[in-house]
Design a protein around this motif. Structure first.
Motif, PDB file in Angstrom:
ATOM      1  N   VAL A 112       0.829  -1.205   0.000  1.00  0.00           N
ATOM      2  CA  VAL A 112       0.000   0.000   0.000  1.00  0.00           C
ATOM      3  C   VAL A 112       0.867   1.261   0.000  1.00  0.00           C
ATOM      4  O   VAL A 112       0.588   2.229  -0.711  1.00  0.00           O
ATOM      5  CB  VAL A 112      -0.943  -0.008   1.229  1.00  0.00           C
ATOM      6  CG1 VAL A 112      -1.639   1.344   1.383  1.00  0.00           C
ATOM      7  CG2 VAL A 112      -1.969  -1.108   1.096  1.00  0.00           C
ATOM      8  N   SER A 113       1.934   1.247   0.800  1.00  0.00           N
ATOM      9  CA  SER A 113       2.826   2.406   0.860  1.00  0.00           C
ATOM     10  C   SER A 113       3.509   2.640  -0.483  1.00  0.00           C
ATOM     11  O   SER A 113       3.716   3.781  -0.899  1.00  0.00           O
ATOM     12  CB  SER A 113       3.875   2.211   1.959  1.00  0.00           C
ATOM     13  OG  SER A 113       3.264   2.060   3.215  1.00  0.00           O
ATOM     14  N   LEU A 129       2.273   1.858  -3.462  1.00  0.00           N
ATOM     15  CA  LEU A 129       1.282   2.436  -4.369  1.00  0.00           C
ATOM     16  C   LEU A 129       1.038   3.904  -4.040  1.00  0.00           C
ATOM     17  O   LEU A 129       0.915   4.745  -4.941  1.00  0.00           O
ATOM     18  CB  LEU A 129      -0.020   1.656  -4.285  1.00  0.00           C
ATOM     19  CG  LEU A 129       0.010   0.232  -4.864  1.00  0.00           C
ATOM     20  CD1 LEU A 129      -1.313  -0.481  -4.590  1.00  0.00           C
ATOM     21  CD2 LEU A 129       0.285   0.272  -6.375  1.00  0.00           C
ATOM     22  N   ALA A 130       0.979   4.217  -2.738  1.00  0.00           N
ATOM     23  CA  ALA A 130       0.760   5.609  -2.337  1.00  0.00           C
ATOM     24  C   ALA A 130       1.908   6.494  -2.787  1.00  0.00           C
ATOM     25  O   ALA A 130       1.705   7.606  -3.280  1.00  0.00           O
ATOM     26  CB  ALA A 130       0.585   5.694  -0.826  1.00  0.00           C
ATOM     27  N   ASP A 149       1.648   6.861  -6.574  1.00  0.00           N
ATOM     28  CA  ASP A 149       0.528   7.687  -7.013  1.00  0.00           C
ATOM     29  C   ASP A 149       0.666   9.143  -6.604  1.00  0.00           C
ATOM     30  O   ASP A 149      -0.006  10.010  -7.163  1.00  0.00           O
ATOM     31  CB  ASP A 149      -0.787   7.138  -6.442  1.00  0.00           C
ATOM     32  CG  ASP A 149      -1.122   5.764  -7.022  1.00  0.00           C
ATOM     33  OD1 ASP A 149      -0.536   5.422  -8.066  1.00  0.00           O
ATOM     34  OD2 ASP A 149      -1.942   5.053  -6.413  1.00  0.00           O
ATOM     35  N   SER A 156      -4.868   7.993  -0.888  1.00  0.00           N
ATOM     36  CA  SER A 156      -3.659   7.187  -0.704  1.00  0.00           C
ATOM     37  C   SER A 156      -3.216   7.202   0.753  1.00  0.00           C
ATOM     38  O   SER A 156      -2.839   6.167   1.318  1.00  0.00           O
ATOM     39  CB  SER A 156      -2.533   7.729  -1.593  1.00  0.00           C
ATOM     40  OG  SER A 156      -2.864   7.580  -2.960  1.00  0.00           O
ATOM     41  N   GLN A 201      -5.434   4.964   2.843  1.00  0.00           N
ATOM     42  CA  GLN A 201      -5.114   3.544   2.666  1.00  0.00           C
ATOM     43  C   GLN A 201      -3.890   3.157   3.503  1.00  0.00           C
ATOM     44  O   GLN A 201      -3.863   2.082   4.118  1.00  0.00           O
ATOM     45  CB  GLN A 201      -4.852   3.237   1.193  1.00  0.00           C
ATOM     46  CG  GLN A 201      -6.105   3.269   0.324  1.00  0.00           C
ATOM     47  CD  GLN A 201      -5.774   2.948  -1.131  1.00  0.00           C
ATOM     48  OE1 GLN A 201      -4.619   2.947  -1.532  1.00  0.00           O
ATOM     49  NE2 GLN A 201      -6.805   2.682  -1.915  1.00  0.00           N
TER      50      GLN A 201
END
Length: 770
Positions: A264-265, A267-268, A271, A295, A298
């Motif tokens: 998740v980190s 992707l954040a 993004d 983001s 999440q």
């Protein structure tokens, strides 16, 4: 001579006795599975199985054991009984054992029942001593019965027991081999994942989003590989084994959750459009900031899942390498969650702060600690800045005297809020004298008062207040570049700005105060003007640049809106004078009462001696404040060492205030008793007096205080930024003797001592181990 007792008819046949024995063993095993409190694996079903197996083995061999061994499990269980059911089971077992001894009778079912009930009771005992001691005592209580029962069992039973033990040992051996193979094969992946997480966090702190995304992606892949291996068919069965199971489960679940967080980190970070968050030509796009919210949310959700996983993975059976890694993960989560929460709060209110819907107007007060006021310093200049859809402008800049002379005449202005500021500082004519408004130590209170006074002083309605002192201005100059000052033989750079603004300006313009104040205005005006026109780095890099000056209180910002204030509070920039309830707090503030810059030469130190009783929470303390005036009596301009109250040159007159939650018992000045004014401000007691300190002299003020702090002793020390930071020494002594513990202080038996510099807010925690 023994009593002859006729056996009941029900058990006259061998078959019936065997059935009775079997039913008894099954019954106590089922009871163990149902009522066990043992958690050797951490898995409910597996714990029930192992508890049932243990009791079944104990009951089986207890059937043929010597009767004296029957008393051991029940006796130990009775001594360590954890609850009523455990005590009842132990009592029943002891009664049956006594009856058997007194009647000199026995049966296999009775032996199985006595030892089985004792074993069930042992599985519900309370923990005693170090971890594992209860298990050792239980094993010691059951072992004699098992050994005795095995020795006195028939050859066939012994043979079957050996075969069963060999078979079980082989199965367990295969399970252990699979676990060993799995853990060895994933060791490299877990280590690589841990290093990648550390690298991703470091890159995130350095605002390097590309590297951060790469590192978190690598961590996710490595940890996912490890989790897949640990959940495979040849490793997973070992999770049902005592002691081994909790360690495997902890490693596997943490690897899975850490992989999720890293993914998740990553992707954040990928993004996040950091370039879009940069201020370009004086504008920061509110929509680009708001786009960061999903983001960040999440990431926070993943961190909270990870936090729950870490809590669930903890077990007293964990081996040192596993528990150490859990502690490391726990520390990383503790550091990351507040940052994520603060980031979400900041991003959530950023559009409003940036004027996305309605333009926001803020008052900036340029302050200096060389003429002390509260926790923010003397305001010499001000600026009015406006944020309209992210675009920054500065429609007004001037000296603070303009606000005192403009708008409604000073004696006609009305100040109604906040109540404690009005009550405490009205005697200093704060409604008409803006330079005294910063005597309040609480910026949110100051912002409310300024919002009421600024329109009456010729200004427009404002939505908040920012304070910037020389260190804060120097940090801003790191972004805007050097400034040319007329009369200075070199450009004013960020590295030199704080020293010049605090010290050298009084030498360069020693004979011309007007030129000096013009130069100071030019520096502040030019710096803020460039902020409205130039491009700046990303907010995250700005945060890294400004963290030290914000922590030190050199830049603070508070809004008048409750909707936005909380976000600023979580970021640590709100300037709030607040502390956690139940915490001791010591804050010294001095306000220059002579109208000069003589606080440039004021040196302050504090000694806080505390006697604390952990049993009652009672605190008796003495705070000794030493104010030393290093100013000369001559050789400097009057605006530096003079005063407006007729004292000899070089004399420092200060309004001294000490804030504390405790009651004042007595006060002394240089050893002689004095009376201090007692008031309440910001939910604290505040004790105040005026002091005159001759050039080269010092004054010592002592306050005896009493109060209470329950639980651990916690001391919070908010900072008043000064040209020379205060020195603070704290000594905590445990009343009536006993040990103390502290991570910050040096501890010798029952005394903890800590010396620090108050260049930022400090906290001390002391506990009393049992």
């Amino acid at each position: 001579m023994s009593l002859a007792v006729r056996r009941p008819a029900l058990f006259t046949t061998r078959r019936s006795r065997t059935i009775g024995f079997g039913v008894t063993v099954v019954a106590v095993a089922v009871a163990a599975a149902r009522f066990t409190r043992a958690e050797p694996t951490g898995l409910t079903t597996a714990d029930a199985f192992w508890s049932a197996a243990l009791v079944a083995v104990a009951a089986t061999f207890g059937a043929t054991a010597r009767r004296w061994t029957w008393f051991l499990p029940a006796g130990v269980a009775a001594a360590l009984a954890g609850d009523g059911p455990a005590a009842a089971a132990a009592a029943v077992a002891i009664v049956i054992a006594f009856v058997s001894v007194l009647t000199d009778t026995r049966s296999r079912a009775r032996g199985a029942l006595v030892v089985g009930l004792g074993a069930v009771a042992l599985l519900r005992t309370d923990a005693v001593g170090f971890h594992g001691l209860t298990a050792i005592l239980s094993a010691a209580a059951l072992t004699p019965a098992v050994i005795s029962g095995y020795r006195h069992a028939g050859k066939r039973v012994q043979r079957r027991a050996r075969r069963l033990a060999v078979g079980c040992g082989a199965v367990i051996g295969l399970m252990l081999a699979g676990a060993l193979l799995g853990t060895v094969s994933v060791a490299g992946d877990i280590a690589a994942g841990g290093r990648a997480i550390d690298g991703g966090l470091a890159a995130a702190r350095d605002a390097d989003d590309d590297t951060s995304a790469q590192q978190f992606s690598l961590a996710a892949r490595s940890l996912a590989t490890a989790e897949n291996t640990l959940s495979s068919w040849f490793v997973a069965p070992a999770e049902t084994l005592p002691i081994v199971g909790p360690n495997l489960h902890a490693v596997g679940s943490l690897a899975a959750q850490a992989s999720d967080v890293a993914d998740v980190s990553s992707l954040a970070a990928s993004d996040a459009d950091v370039d879009a968050l940069q201020m370009v030509d004086g504008r920061l796009d509110p929509a680009a900031v708001e786009a960061m919210l999903p983001s960040l949310t999440q990431v926070r959700t993943a961190l909270h899942r990870m936090d729950r996983t870490v809590a669930a993975a903890r077990s007293p059976w964990l081996l040192a390498p596993v528990s150490t890694r859990i502690d490391r993960l726990d520390q990383q989560i503790d550091e990351a969650v507040p940052d994520a929460d603060a980031a979400i709060n900041a991003v959530g209110v950023a559009p409003q702060l940036l004027g996305a819907d309605t333009p926001q107007r803020y008052l900036v007060l340029f302050t200096t600690p060389v003429e002390a006021r509260g926790r923010f310093g003397f305001p010499g200049n001000f600026a009015e800045i406006v944020l309209d859809d992210g675009r920054l402008s500065m429609p007004r800049f001037g000296r603070i005297a303009e606000l005192e002379q403009g708008g409604v005449p000073g004696d006609e202005r009305v100040l109604t809020q906040p109540a404690d500021l009005v009550s405490r500082y009205s005697r200093f004519d704060v409604a008409a004298t803006w330079r005294n408004l910063t005597m309040s130590p609480d910026l949110p209170s100051l912002a409310l008062a300024a919002a009421e006074l600024y329109p009456q002083s010729g200004g427009a309605p404002i939505d908040g207040v920012m304070t910037v002192d020389p260190y804060g201005l120097a940090a801003l100059m790191e972004l805007t570049g050097e400034v040319t000052v007329e009369g200075l033989d070199r450009p004013l750079t960020a590295d030199y700005a704080a020293k010049y603004l605090l010290f050298d300006q009084y030498q360069v313009f020693a004979g011309d105060n007007e030129a000096r104040t013009d130069a100071l205005s030019d520096v502040a005006h030019e710096t803020f003007d460039r902020l409205t026109r130039e491009s700046l780095p990303s907010p995250r890099l700005l945060s890294e640049t400004f963290d030290p000056v914000v922590d030190g209180g050199h830049i603070q910002f508070a809004t008048t809106s409750q909707d936005t204030f909380y976000a600023l509070f979580t970021m640590g920039i709100s300037g709030i004078f607040d502390t956690e309830p139940g915490t001791d707090t010591v804050t010294l503030t001095t306000a220059n009462a002579g109208g000069s810059k003589i606080d440039l030469y004021l040196e302050r130190s504090e000694q806080y001696d505390v006697t604390w009783d952990p049993a009652t929470g009672k605190v008796d303390a003495t705070l000794a404040v030493t104010l030393k005036n290093n100013a000369p009596a001559e050789g400097l301009p009057d605006y530096v060492i003079g005063n407006a109250v007729g004292l000899p040159p070089g004399t420092n007159r200060s309004f001294v205030s000490v804030y504390s939650p405790f009651e004042l018992v007595a006060a002394r000045r240089d050893g002689s008793p004095i009376l201090l004014q007692s008031e309440v401000e910001a939910a604290r007691n505040v004790y105040s007096t005026f002091v005159d300190i001759p050039p080269g002299g010092s004054v010592r003020i002592e306050l005896d205080l009493t109060g209470a702090v329950e639980g651990r002793y916690r001391l919070n020390m908010p900072v008043q930024p000064f040209a020379t930071p205060d020195r603070m020494t704290v000594t905590v002594t445990r009343a009536a003797g006993g040990r103390l513990a502290s991570r910050q202080a040096d501890v010798t038996a029952g005394t903890a001592q800590w010396s620090t510099t108050l260049d930022r807010e400090r906290d001390l925690t002391v506990s009393a181990p049992r």
